[in-house]
Design an enzyme around this catalytic site. Structure first.
Site, short mmCIF file in Angstrom:
data_model
loop_
_atom_site.label_atom_id
_atom_site.label_comp_id
_atom_site.label_asym_id
_atom_site.label_seq_id
_atom_site.Cartn_x
_atom_site.Cartn_y
_atom_site.Cartn_z
N HIS A 62 -21.05 -7.16 -16.71
CA HIS A 62 -19.43 -6.91 -17.04
C HIS A 62 -19.28 -7.99 -18.28
CE1 HIS A 62 -15.37 -5.98 -17.40
NE2 HIS A 62 -15.02 -6.92 -17.01
N HIS A 89 2.60 1.80 -3.31
CA HIS A 89 1.84 2.59 -4.29
C HIS A 89 1.32 4.02 -3.94
CE1 HIS A 89 -1.89 3.00 -6.71
NE2 HIS A 89 -2.63 3.25 -5.77
N GLU A 141 0.75 -1.32 -0.13
CA GLU A 141 0.29 0.09 -0.11
C GLU A 141 0.81 1.19 0.01
OE1 GLU A 141 -3.11 2.68 0.39
OE2 GLU A 141 -2.88 0.73 -0.51
N HIS A 154 -5.03 -8.39 -16.82
CA HIS A 154 -6.19 -8.11 -17.48
C HIS A 154 -6.41 -6.60 -17.15
CE1 HIS A 154 -10.22 -8.75 -18.93
NE2 HIS A 154 -10.87 -8.37 -17.95
N HIS A 162 -11.77 5.94 -8.13
CA HIS A 162 -10.42 6.14 -8.30
C HIS A 162 -9.73 5.60 -9.31
CE1 HIS A 162 -6.74 7.15 -6.22
NE2 HIS A 162 -6.51 5.59 -6.08
#
Length: 382
Positions: A284, A105, A102, A342, A170
Site C-alpha cells: 500500500h 452507522h 455501530e 486519511h 464493503h
C-alpha cells in the site's frame, strides 16, 4: 428477528431520511431534484467517514447480529445483553459505546437507502410526465440496485465476523456509490450550466485517458488501503520511509494477500504472522508513489485547461493532504483523528477524480462538436 423490530428499524430509516428531505423541500433552490442528489452525495461522504470511524474504533461487531442489536432496534433495548457481553470481556468487541457507534452507522445507511428510493421514485414519475434528460431514471435505478448490494455486504460484514475481503469490498462499494452520486450531480449541474468549448480539444483526448487512469489507480489504492485497515496492518511498518529499518523488509505476500480467510488467520486456519502484515502495509505504501505520480500529473494537466483549473487545483491540494495524513499516521503511531482524516481524504479524492472524469468527458464532447458548427456557420456567409 421480530416483525416489530424490523418495523422500528424501518421507522428509524424514515426518520433519518426525513431530515434532509425536509431541508431540500424547504430550500430556496428551484431545482430540488438536483439539490437532493448533492445532499445525498454529502451524506454518503459522511457515512464513509463514519464507517471508517466505526472500523478504526473496532466497533464493527459492537452489535454482533444484523440488522438490529441482539434482536432489538437499538442498544437501549438491548442494554442487558450488551452489559453482559461487556462484563465478560471488557476490552472485547461489544461495549455500550461500540454498540451505539455501530447502530448509528446502520441508521445513517438506512436513511441514505430511503433517500435513494425517494430519488428513484421521483425520477421515474417526472420522466413519465416530462421525458426531460434531468430525470432520466437509469442512474437512480442503478443507485437503488447498488445500495441493495451494499446493504448485503454490510450484513455479511457482521455475520462473517469482519472477514477482511468482505469489509474491503464493503468499503469499495461505498466509494463507488459516492462516485455514482457525484457523477449524477455533475450531470445535473451541466444541464443547468453547460461547459463552454475548449480552444484545444486535441489535448483533452490525452487528459481523458489520464483521468481514467487516475480513477483506476485510485480504486486499486483504496482497495489496498482497505486491506491494510481490515487486517490491522497500519503499524506493521512504524517508521518512514524505511520499514523495520529496511527498504525491503522480510515479507510474506502469499498469506498476506490470500483473500478468502478469517480475520487474523491464514486460509489454513493458522494465526497470521507479522511478515504477512508487513507485506500488506509495504505494498500500500509503495503503490502510493504511483498514485501520486498519476494523480499529480492529472491535476497539473487539468490546471492548464481554464474550465478544469479549479478541479485540478483542488485535486492537487487533496493529494498533498492525503500524503501528509498517510505519513502522519505512521509517525504519530496511528492516532484515531489522523487515521479518520486519511480515510476522509480518500473519499475526497474519489469525489474530485469523478468530477474530473465527468468534466473532461463532457468538455471533449462539446469541443468536438464546435468545429462542425463553426464550419457550417462560415459556409452560410459564403
Amino acid at each position: 428477528m421480530a416483525a416489530s423490530t424490523l418495523f422500528q428499524l424501518a421507522l428509524m430509516g424514515l426518520f433519518v431520511a426525513s431530515i434532509p428531505l425536509t431541508m431540500v423541500w424547504l430550500s430556496a433552490d428551484a431545482n430540488k431534484y438536483r439539490k437532493l442528489v448533492w445532499v445525498m452525495a454529502f451524506l454518503t461522504f459522511d457515512l464513509i467517514v463514519f464507517g471508517a470511524f466505526t472500523r478504526l474504533t473496532d466497533s464493527g461487531l459492537g452489535c454482533p447480529d444484523w440488522p438490529g442489536c441482539y434482536g432489538a432496534a437499538n442498544p437501549f433495548i438491548a442494554h442487558e445483553q450488551i452489559a453482559a457481553a461487556e462484563a465478560a470481556m471488557p476490552t472485547g468487541p461489544v461495549t455500550q459505546v461500540k454498540a451505539w457507534i455501530e447502530m448509528i452507522h446502520r441508521y445513517l445507511a438506512m436513511g441514505i437507502g430511503v433517500l435513494i428510493m425517494a430519488l428513484m421514485f421521483q425520477a421515474i414519475r417526472q420522466w413519465r410526465k416530462t421525458h426531460q434528460k434531468a430525470f432520466a431514471p437509469a442512474m437512480p435505478i442503478a443507485l437503488f440496485v447498488f445500495v441493495c448490494i451494499q446493504g448485503a455486504f454490510g450484513a455479511w460484514t457482521v455475520t462473517l465476523k469482519l472477514q477482511p475481503v468482505i469489509v474491503t469490498i464493503h468499503l469499495l462499494l461505498g466509494m463507488l456509490l459516492l462516485a455514482m452520486l457525484v457523477w449524477l450531480g455533475e450531470h445535473e449541474n451541466r444541464l443547468l450550466t453547460p461547459l463552454a468549448p475548449s480552444r484545444a480539444p486535441a489535448s483533452l483526448r490525452g487528459l481523458r485517458t489520464l483521468a481514467l487512469l487516475a480513477a483506476v489507480v485510485l480504486v486499486v489504492q483504496i482497495a489496498l488501503g482497505g486491506w491494510v485497515s481490515t487486517n490491522y496492518a497500519t503499524l506493521a511498518c512504524d517508521e518512514f520511509p524505511l520499514c523495520d529499518g529496511q527498504l525491503v523488509p522480510q515479507m510474506d505476500f502469499e498469506h498476506g494477500f490470500t483473500l478468502w480467510r478469517e480475520l487474523g488467520m491464514t486460509a489454513a486456519g493458522d494465526y497470521l504472522q507479522f511478515p504477512a502484515l508487513v507485506a500488506i502495509h509495504w505494498v500500500h505504501r509503495n503503490f502510493a508513489i504511483l498514485v501520486t505520480l498519476v494523480l499529480g500529473w492529472a491535476a497539473w494537466r487539468a490546471w492548464q485547461e481554464p474550465a478544469l483549473r479549479r478541479t485540478g487545483r483542488l485535486l492537487a491540494l487533496a493529494l498533498l493532504a492525503q500524503l501528509f495524513t498517510g505519513v502522519a499516521t505512521v509517525f504519530f503511531d496511528f492516532p484515531l483523528a489522523i487515521a479518520v482524516l486519511h480515510n476522509a481524504g480518500a473519499a475526497v479524492l474519489v469525489v474530485l477524480v469523478t468530477m474530473l472524469n465527468y468534466k473532461v468527458k463532457t468538455l471533449l464532447e462539446v469541443s468536438q462538436r464546435r468545429p462542425a458548427n463553426a464550419d457550417a456557420l462560415a459556409n452560410s456567409y459564403r
